[in-house]
Design an enzyme around this catalytic site. Structure first.
Site, PDB file in Angstrom:
ATOM      1  N   CYS A  90      -8.312 155.703  62.600  1.00 37.20           N
ATOM      2  CA  CYS A  90      -7.373 156.418  61.732  1.00 37.20           C
ATOM      3  C   CYS A  90      -8.080 157.531  60.947  1.00 37.20           C
ATOM      4  O   CYS A  90      -8.356 158.571  61.519  1.00 37.20           O
ATOM      5  CB  CYS A  90      -6.656 155.435  60.813  1.00 37.20           C
ATOM      6  N   HIS A 142      -4.489 151.894  64.477  1.00 31.32           N
ATOM      7  CA  HIS A 142      -5.456 150.861  64.071  1.00 31.32           C
ATOM      8  C   HIS A 142      -5.539 149.767  65.140  1.00 31.32           C
ATOM      9  O   HIS A 142      -4.807 148.779  65.071  1.00 31.32           O
ATOM     10  CB  HIS A 142      -5.027 150.223  62.750  1.00 31.32           C
ATOM     11  N   GLU A 199      -7.613 147.539  65.480  1.00 26.57           N
ATOM     12  CA  GLU A 199      -8.105 146.264  64.929  1.00 26.57           C
ATOM     13  C   GLU A 199      -6.992 145.254  64.671  1.00 26.57           C
ATOM     14  O   GLU A 199      -7.217 144.048  64.703  1.00 26.57           O
ATOM     15  CB  GLU A 199      -8.928 146.496  63.655  1.00 26.57           C
TER      16      GLU A 199
HETATM   17  N1  GLN Z   1      -5.429 159.072  54.756  1.00 31.40           N
HETATM   18  C1  GLN Z   1      -5.116 159.276  56.119  1.00 31.40           C
HETATM   19  C2  GLN Z   1      -3.626 159.477  56.357  1.00 31.40           C
HETATM   20  O1  GLN Z   1      -2.827 159.144  55.524  1.00 31.40           O
HETATM   21  C3  GLN Z   1      -5.637 158.121  56.979  1.00 31.40           C
HETATM   22  C4  GLN Z   1      -4.985 156.823  56.719  1.00 31.40           C
HETATM   23  C5  GLN Z   1      -5.703 155.652  57.334  1.00 31.40           C
HETATM   24  O2  GLN Z   1      -6.879 155.725  57.630  1.00 31.40           O
HETATM   25  N2  GLN Z   1      -5.020 154.539  57.489  1.00 31.40           N
HETATM   26  O3  GLN Z   1      -3.243 159.969  57.377  1.00 31.40           O
END
Ligand code: GLN
Length: 542
Positions: free
Chosen positions: A385, A514, A516
């Site tokens: 992400c 994600h 994970e």
């Molecule tokens: N801050 C980033 C976004 O909002 C990444 C978010 C994250 O890593 N879950 O897109």
């Protein structure tokens, strides 16, 4: 009310593994051939866990249908290998929200709306809803008995027991301290916890006695006598090295069949063969593999908190055990690399580096340094992400020559907004509608053939879970691709880049989602597995 209901409450203090105990009981029942629906109740007023700081509350987990939950839902998913949903997670906020909306819609037909029965009925109906499709509903009531906040949930549970005593049981997960100055295990706090439950009109059927060591016979008898519990239902739950061993430990005391007995059911065989094999594999994984996680949500005062990245850690472990390796996970504080840029060289000593998710600008430049070092020095890199967004920023700045490229999350005025918000997100942010409005839950991802990701998944279409507002800005896709970045996964509906890779690198893969969240002890996530495979190769030369 065809299902059976097992309520799990906590005594003495928090953080003693109520979630793992609940998940383990679920696994045992599942292995006996029953269907199980777990529910986590968090007594706070937040509608979900999405607005909470991970340093305070640990990781925010995301279900496939896009609710942001407490990390216990992740524990249940990993143990039960079952995808959970909105209905499996309940907070006081949701309960009150729904009752108040019903009141505004005149659904109570002119009655005075009261905490009992209207709020308790709302709780009961949510719990029973889960029972419609399962043999067992396992309800973990968050917090500790005696807290003002969870009383209403205990009251709802008491009423369910009154309505159908044969189908409802209670398990108290309690803690037995061994104070250093005494060197002896003390049962009194647990007795008090049981009394607090009694005060709420509840008699526990079982006590799971968490402690440093096994419970001895005199203490079992004492707890049985003072807490009004059959001696065989006082179950010892000592600290152990591997969480995944807990179900096996419980079964050593035949917890599964004892639960069936309490509910007037016949005993059934437990089949935990796969799980036993896993534990053997974990225990024989002795050779270490050093993985660095570069983040910022783990330091609080003098303590290192790993809860904020729990799914990432578990996913690393699953993949390492698959290769019979023991993960040695080290926390790399991104801000250190901002203060002391040369320290980034320490990454040389790692088999691979992960930059996990995150929000806000703290530590971002340090992470970008770490990513640059991994790219240049061919260290296996997995970005999750934010870890993908920063890899793109790094590449835009240092390979494509877009000086000052950034995400509009960190610099709204950047000349090269390679990461930007979608138009609908801009509106939400302007209106300060933060809760539950990110791009959340499962989205389709089409994998490009011939990429490392395709080799990992061996599938063209996958679904992965998201939690972010920002995306790769398609205006820059052309230049990034021209300079060698591979857009390995695309969301076909909206043409969004979900996975990037670099060629000429042993493993440089980063995802907007994600992965994970979908890793399981018996089925490591394909991208984590391939990342670890690349780490193994590198570790041979370290
Ligand atoms: N801050 C980033 C976004 O909002 C990444 C978010 C994250 O890593 N879950 O897109």
């Amino acid at each position: 009310m065809a299902a059976r209901y097992i309520f799990v409450c906590g005594g003495v203090m928090s953080g003693i593994g109520k979630g793992t105990a609940t998940a383990s009981i679920g696994l045992i029942l599942k292995s006996k051939g029953f269907s199980v629906e777990p529910m986590k109740i968090d007594p706070y007023l937040n509608i979900d866990a999405g607005t909470m700081n991970p340093l305070e509350h640990g990781e925010v987990f995301v279900t496939r249908d896009g609710i942001e939950t407490d990390q216990d839902i992740g524990i249940y998913e990993r143990f039960l290998d079952q995808e959970l949903e909105r209905k499996n997670y309940l907070t006081s906020g949701q309960v009150y929200w729904s009752v108040l909306n019903k009141e505004r819609n005149f659904e109570f037909g002119g009655k005075c709306v009261e905490i009992i029965p209207h709020v308790t009925n709302e709780i009961i109906s949510r719990i029973k809803e889960l029972g419609k499709k399962a043999d067992f509903v396992l309800v973990e009531i968050g917090g500790t008995v005696g807290e003002y906040q969870n009383l209403l949930f205990l009251e709802a549970a008491r009423q369910m027991k009154l309505e159908n005593p044969k189908r409802v049981i209670f398990i108290l997960v309690s803690y037995l301290p061994i104070p250093e100055m005494l060197g002896e295990m003390k049962t009194k706090p647990t007795q008090t916890a049981a009394r607090l439950l009694n005060e709420a009109g509840i008699q526990p059927n079982f006590i799971l006695a968490r402690s440093k060591t096994l419970l001895d016979e005199p203490r079992k008898r004492k707890i049985s006598l003072f807490c009004n519990i059959k001696p065989e239902n006082v179950i010892s739950a000592p600290d152990i090295e591997f969480l995944y061993e807990i179900p096996l430990n419980f079964e050593r005391e035949s917890l599964g069949n004892k639960i069936l007995k309490e509910l007037g059911m016949k005993p059934r065989k437990t089949d935990l063969k796969e799980w036993e094999t896993l534990i053997k594999r974990i225990k024989s994984s002795k050779k270490e593999l050093k993985i660095g996680v570069c983040g910022k949500y783990f330091k609080i005062g003098k303590f290192i908190l790993i809860d904020s990245y729990i799914s990432v850690i578990e996913a690393i472990k699953h993949a390492c055990w698959y290769f019979k390796r023991k993960p040695e996970i080290q926390w790399l504080d991104a801000e250190e690399y901002e203060k002391h840029p040369r320290n980034v060289r320490e990454l040389e000593n790692f088999a691979g580096i992960i930059v996990p998710g995150g929000f806000g600008s703290r530590g971002v430049e340090g992470k970008i340094r770490a990513i640059e070092f991994c790219r240049k020095n061919k260290i296996p890199y997995l970005g999750l992400c934010l870890g993908m967004q920063l890899a793109i920023i790094e590449f835009a700045r240092n390979v494509c020559g877009l000086r000052g490229a950034n995400s509009t999350e960190f610099n709204q005025k950047t000349k090269y907004p390679v990461i930007d918000v979608m138009p609908e997100q801009k509106v939400l942010l302007k209106e300060k509608k933060y809760g539950g409005t990110m791009r959340l839950g499962d989205y389709k991802c089409q994998i490009k053939k011939g990429t490392k990701s395709y080799l990992a998944y061996k599938q063209e279409i996958v679904f992965e879970r998201h939690r972010h507002r920002y995306e790769l800005n398609n205006e820059f896709r052309g230049i990034l691709e021209k300079r060698g970045m591979v857009m390995a996964g695309i969301n076909p509906e909206r043409d969004l880049v979900e996975i990037i890779e670099l060629k000429d690198h042993p493993f440089f893969v980063a995802t907007q989602f994600h992965p994970e969240f979908k890793s399981r002890p018996l089925r490591p996530h394909p991208l984590f597995r391939e990342f670890i495979r690349a780490c193994l190769k590198r570790s041979k030369n370290l």
